[in-house]
Design a protein around this motif. Structure first.
Motif, mmCIF file in Angstrom:
data_model
loop_
_atom_site.group_PDB
_atom_site.id
_atom_site.type_symbol
_atom_site.label_atom_id
_atom_site.label_comp_id
_atom_site.label_asym_id
_atom_site.label_seq_id
_atom_site.Cartn_x
_atom_site.Cartn_y
_atom_site.Cartn_z
ATOM 1 N N THR A 81 0.847 -1.199 0.000
ATOM 2 C CA THR A 81 0.000 0.000 0.000
ATOM 3 C C THR A 81 0.878 1.243 0.000
ATOM 4 N N SER A 82 0.610 2.158 -0.916
ATOM 5 C CA SER A 82 1.431 3.357 -1.047
ATOM 6 C C SER A 82 0.563 4.590 -1.156
ATOM 7 N N PHE A 83 1.068 5.669 -0.590
ATOM 8 C CA PHE A 83 0.385 6.967 -0.660
ATOM 9 C C PHE A 83 1.408 8.022 -1.029
ATOM 10 N N VAL A 84 1.031 8.908 -1.964
ATOM 11 C CA VAL A 84 1.892 10.032 -2.304
ATOM 12 C C VAL A 84 1.022 11.235 -2.630
ATOM 13 N N GLY A 85 1.329 12.381 -1.994
ATOM 14 C CA GLY A 85 0.606 13.613 -2.287
ATOM 15 C C GLY A 85 -0.025 14.236 -1.063
ATOM 16 N N LYS A 86 -1.071 15.009 -1.298
ATOM 17 C CA LYS A 86 -1.782 15.712 -0.232
ATOM 18 C C LYS A 86 -2.528 14.712 0.641
ATOM 19 N N PHE A 87 -2.376 14.830 1.964
ATOM 20 C CA PHE A 87 -3.023 13.891 2.887
ATOM 21 C C PHE A 87 -4.204 14.571 3.576
ATOM 22 N N LEU A 88 -4.042 15.013 4.800
ATOM 23 C CA LEU A 88 -5.122 15.628 5.563
ATOM 24 C C LEU A 88 -4.659 16.961 6.136
ATOM 25 N N ASN A 89 -5.581 17.898 6.237
ATOM 26 C CA ASN A 89 -5.260 19.179 6.857
ATOM 27 C C ASN A 89 -4.711 18.962 8.274
ATOM 28 N N GLU A 90 -3.692 19.737 8.614
ATOM 29 C CA GLU A 90 -3.043 19.730 9.925
ATOM 30 C C GLU A 90 -2.221 18.471 10.187
ATOM 31 N N TYR A 91 -2.101 17.593 9.193
ATOM 32 C CA TYR A 91 -1.022 16.604 9.266
ATOM 33 C C TYR A 91 0.182 17.335 8.661
ATOM 34 N N GLU A 92 0.849 18.108 9.495
ATOM 35 C CA GLU A 92 1.813 19.084 9.021
ATOM 36 C C GLU A 92 3.096 19.054 9.849
ATOM 37 N N TRP A 93 4.080 19.717 9.308
ATOM 38 C CA TRP A 93 5.346 19.902 10.010
ATOM 39 C C TRP A 93 5.953 21.225 9.574
ATOM 40 N N VAL A 94 6.494 21.944 10.535
ATOM 41 C CA VAL A 94 7.290 23.146 10.250
ATOM 42 C C VAL A 94 8.594 23.006 11.016
ATOM 43 N N PRO A 95 9.674 23.569 10.485
ATOM 44 C CA PRO A 95 10.969 23.440 11.168
ATOM 45 C C PRO A 95 10.893 23.879 12.623
ATOM 46 N N GLY A 96 11.500 23.090 13.476
ATOM 47 C CA GLY A 96 11.515 23.394 14.897
ATOM 48 C C GLY A 96 10.432 22.696 15.681
ATOM 49 N N ARG A 97 9.485 22.064 14.979
ATOM 50 C CA ARG A 97 8.408 21.347 15.662
ATOM 51 C C ARG A 97 8.535 19.844 15.444
ATOM 52 N N ALA A 98 7.889 19.094 16.316
ATOM 53 C CA ALA A 98 7.940 17.638 16.209
ATOM 54 C C ALA A 98 7.179 17.167 14.966
ATOM 55 N N LEU A 99 7.630 16.075 14.408
ATOM 56 C CA LEU A 99 6.950 15.483 13.262
ATOM 57 C C LEU A 99 5.656 14.811 13.708
ATOM 58 N N PRO A 101 2.832 11.705 13.759
ATOM 59 C CA PRO A 101 3.096 10.269 13.881
ATOM 60 C C PRO A 101 3.035 9.562 12.529
ATOM 61 N N VAL A 102 3.611 8.378 12.485
ATOM 62 C CA VAL A 102 3.504 7.522 11.310
ATOM 63 C C VAL A 102 2.066 7.028 11.197
ATOM 64 N N VAL A 103 1.500 7.111 10.029
ATOM 65 C CA VAL A 103 0.116 6.682 9.804
ATOM 66 C C VAL A 103 0.115 5.187 9.510
ATOM 67 N N PRO A 104 -0.678 4.388 10.227
ATOM 68 C CA PRO A 104 -0.645 2.939 10.020
ATOM 69 C C PRO A 104 -1.234 2.526 8.675
ATOM 70 N N GLY A 105 -0.817 1.362 8.215
ATOM 71 C CA GLY A 105 -1.437 0.757 7.040
ATOM 72 C C GLY A 105 -0.817 1.127 5.716
ATOM 73 N N TRP A 106 0.328 1.834 5.723
ATOM 74 C CA TRP A 106 0.966 2.223 4.471
ATOM 75 C C TRP A 106 2.363 1.615 4.393
ATOM 76 N N SER A 107 2.624 0.881 3.320
ATOM 77 C CA SER A 107 3.969 0.362 3.086
ATOM 78 C C SER A 107 4.907 1.492 2.701
ATOM 79 N N THR A 108 4.402 2.441 1.916
ATOM 80 C CA THR A 108 5.126 3.653 1.541
ATOM 81 C C THR A 108 4.212 4.829 1.803
ATOM 82 N N PHE A 109 4.684 5.794 2.565
ATOM 83 C CA PHE A 109 3.850 6.944 2.908
ATOM 84 C C PHE A 109 4.639 8.222 2.663
ATOM 85 N N GLU A 110 4.281 8.929 1.604
ATOM 86 C CA GLU A 110 4.987 10.146 1.212
ATOM 87 C C GLU A 110 3.982 11.289 1.128
ATOM 88 N N ALA A 111 3.595 11.784 2.286
ATOM 89 C CA ALA A 111 2.660 12.899 2.359
ATOM 90 C C ALA A 111 3.386 14.193 2.025
#
Length: 490
Positions: A81-99, A101-111
């Protein structure tokens, strides 16, 4: 899009497809889970920076949706199972903040994070040893060639990565599922474009000039005449109370000018060209045993029905989306089945040989792939929560209060009619019902609210009965959906 026309000729098309809510995060949550917003707990795009659990990734995660998503079951069944592209609002990261979590159920996850709304200079994820890592995608300088800028465009990068994953899936021994989610034709979210002169809807540079830059239709021929309802007088759309008296009018702000609407329409068409080329490449690459599904999470209005620029209404512009399917055994042609984005999760599960789970409200479309005349569902239900309860929507920079002023509503849609019940009192804990009814057999768009018309009474009564019954369907999370609630769409 040329790719859409190709899929329409070769496969199944579902012209009566609607989303549970024409907001991206709410709609995508329904897509992943096969559930209505009242089941997922995701009712708005955002959580107001974590202060509300009504929307965004915080609501999706808090209410246990990642574990109920169909991709989890596909992976457990042996799918890559693979995902690439836009995921969900506020599944976000900005420098200096924590990443996040890993979303379950994806062999490849490239949000691809929301910094990609503007087209360039964004970041995405990759998972290494079960840990999320950030991949930076810097933008070329303003002095770079248009071709170099286009190679770094978010839609192009997503498309290139999608083709890599398709080729890997086709060459692998395991069955595979890939979701590709591009940002186009979404508007940018910053007041200024990344490059000087970037329009509000920024296409690739190769698609910015020329009559054919809009695709199959010449740009000059795209006008407000292609926006049904643009010139409509909205005064006769005013909601009505249950007794037929006039209720509060909510759609009262100035609409878009014709010149602005035409400019945005053409730029959106230009943005769609990158998605079109990507889908064509996918269609050329997949093998004969692979299904391809093309759909969207919401529509968009540009001045129709006297509105401004945006989404979130129950009107046809916002809730009707394309649904096209090609693949092994699919009989070409239009379907009369009324479908919803909640039907896709059980469809993918059935294609994978999995039995349906009791908490999905959607119904698998697999039988209709080989039986074009089969009709089991004639209704779709819509739910919307007014955005003012959370605020901070990414569209706000260019839609202003457009989304904030659209009231909460529950609605029912058939092939030919819409009945919407609006809550016209935006205060928490207060309600003031107003109704709108439109018969598309008499009006090609929402020209006039005929809720109080005696001629409409039989249809209104029938739809009202289903809407009232739907109010009693209050299952949450993993609670099984009753047969009575499922039967409301028949």
């Amino acid at each position: 899009m040329r790719s859409a026309q190709q899929m329409r000729r070769a496969g199944a098309s579902y012209p009566h497809t609607f989303v549970t809510d024409s907001l991206c995060c709410v709609s995508r949550s329904s897509f992943f889970t096969g559930q209505y917003p009242h089941q997922t707990g995701v009712r708005t795009n955002t959580s107001n920076q974590g202060t509300s659990m009504l929307g965004g990734w915080p609501a999706y995660d808090t209410h246990g949706n990642p574990e109920r998503a169909f991709n989890v079951r596909l992976q457990q069944a042996g799918y890559t199972t693979s995902f690439v592209g836009k995921f969900l609002n506020e599944y976000e990261w900005v420098p200096g903040r924590a990443l996040p979590p890993v979303v379950p159920g994806w062999s490849t996850f490239e949000a691809v994070f929301g910094s990609a709304y503007d087209g360039w200079d964004y970041a995405s994820t990759e998972v290494v040893d079960q840990r999320l890592q950030v991949v930076d995608h810097p933008a070329p300088p303003a002095t770079a060639s248009d071709a170099e800028k286009d190679r770094a465009y978010a839609g192009a990068v997503i498309g290139d990565r999608a083709l890599d994953l398709v080729r890997q899936g086709e060459a692998g021994d395991a069955p595979y599922f890939l979701e590709v989610s591009v940002y186009a034709p979404h508007n940018r979210t910053q007041p200024e474009g990344y490059y000087p002169g970037d329009p509000l809807f920024p296409p690739m540079f190769r698609d910015r000039a020329g009559e054919r830059s809009c695709g199959r239709v010449a740009c000059s021929k795209l006008t407000v005449d292609d926006l049904p309802g643009f010139h409509d007088d909205r005064r006769d759309n005013r909601p009505r109370a249950l007794d037929g008296s006039r209720a509060r009018a909510w759609n009262t702000v100035p609409t878009l000018s014709a010149s602005v609407a035409e400019r945005d329409l053409r730029d959106r068409a230009r943005m769609a060209q990158s998605a079109d080329r990507m889908v064509q490449r996918i269609l050329r690459t997949v093998g004969p045993d692979t299904y391809v599904v093309l759909t969207s999470d919401n529509g968009f209005h540009l001045g129709q029905d006297g509105l401004g620029r945006g989404k979130g209404t129950p009107y046809d512009t916002d809730v009707r989306v394309p649904l096209l399917v090609t693949g092994p055994g699919v009989v070409p042609g239009k379907r009369r089945e009324v479908t919803s984005n909640i039907d896709l999760a059980p469809t993918f599960e059935e294609l994978a040989g999995l039995a349906p789970v009791p908490y999905r409200s959607g119904l698998s479309l697999v039988p209709t792939l080989t039986q074009p005349r089969l009709v089991r569902q004639s209704y779709a239900f819509l739910e919307h929560t007014q955005q003012t309860l959370t605020g901070d929507d990414p569209d706000a920079a260019f839609t202003g209060a457009e989304l904030d002023r659209i009231p909460s509503f529950t609605a029912i849609r058939s092939r030919t009619a819409l009945l919407a019940r609006f809550d016209l009192d935006p205060r928490r804990g207060h309600t003031s019902w107003g109704y709108e009814f439109y018969d598309y057999r008499r009006d090609p768009f929402e020209r006039r609210n005929t809720f109080a018309s005696p001629r409409s009474k039989p249809q209104v009564d029938a739809l009202m009965a289903r809407l009232t019954a739907f109010d009693g369907c209050r299952e949450r999370g993993a609670q099984p959906v009753s047969d009575a609630c499922r039967a409301l769409r028949q």
